[in-house]
Design an enzyme around this catalytic site. Sequence first.
Site, PDB file in Angstrom:
ATOM      1  N   SER A  77       2.669  -4.400   8.026  1.00  0.00           N
ATOM      2  CA  SER A  77       1.565  -3.676   9.046  1.00  0.00           C
ATOM      3  C   SER A  77       1.744  -4.637  10.232  1.00  0.00           C
ATOM      4  CB  SER A  77       0.191  -3.621   8.450  1.00  0.00           C
ATOM      5  OG  SER A  77      -0.449  -4.640   8.104  1.00  0.00           O
ATOM      6  N   SER A  78       2.468  -5.501  10.266  1.00  0.00           N
ATOM      7  CA  SER A  78       2.348  -6.435  11.551  1.00  0.00           C
ATOM      8  C   SER A  78       2.696  -6.142  12.754  1.00  0.00           C
ATOM      9  CB  SER A  78       3.533  -7.687  11.216  1.00  0.00           C
ATOM     10  OG  SER A  78       4.862  -7.420  11.392  1.00  0.00           O
ATOM     11  N   MET A  79       3.277  -4.785  13.083  1.00  0.00           N
ATOM     12  CA  MET A  79       3.428  -4.077  14.207  1.00  0.00           C
ATOM     13  C   MET A  79       2.628  -2.946  14.653  1.00  0.00           C
ATOM     14  SD  MET A  79       5.538  -5.609  16.211  1.00  0.00           S
ATOM     15  CE  MET A  79       5.881  -4.315  17.565  1.00  0.00           C
TER      16      MET A  79
END
Length: 213
Positions: A77-79
Amino acid sequence: MAMASPRLLRGLIAPLSPADWLPCHQLLASASLLQQWLPWLALPRLRSPSCSDGFKLLLVLLLVSAALAEVRFVASSSMAPTIRQGDRAVAEKVTYFFRRPSVGDIVFFRVPTALQNCGINKDVVFIKRVLATPGDFIEVRQGQLIVNGVAQNEHYTAAHGSDTMEAMRLPEGHVFVMGDNRNNSCDSRAWGPLPIGNIVGRYMMSFTKSSFQ
């Protein structure tokens, strides 16, 4: 800048898994569009193809796809919110033959040496946004990104954190990358500038698996 511990890095990292190819019927359905883009391929017409024609068509599509672009499953979910966990993201491999990465580009890249030293396989591919290029000065103050002395208005990010990073000048041949989800991204703040040579493609678009069901 102090480097994060190997345990912290592993806790933050959720690398992209190997490429997921589109279902075969979607490849066949896209053949007419591909033929418009690349007429020199002289692809066979889709006319209830024989097994032989269908195999040849599929082979050509796979070869072209592998050379120009690929689809990857996004496990992190880093982006977010730009690219959501579980999305399929399309990476094209042509742009950077003609120009360097620019600020704002979202790029796919092989992990740098600092992460390899923490036990991450060298062939793992991450995805982040380019925020500064060679020669730029970059710093973070209480979650606010500042490039060359100018605070950046980043409308695409999730809620900012309160982290701070001392100012640094990017060396030649490197870019600074961060995830849009700043509170859940292991990026250049932790392991330093990214060598441009590690970049394998530029993000074009993303879609959910349900889009093709």
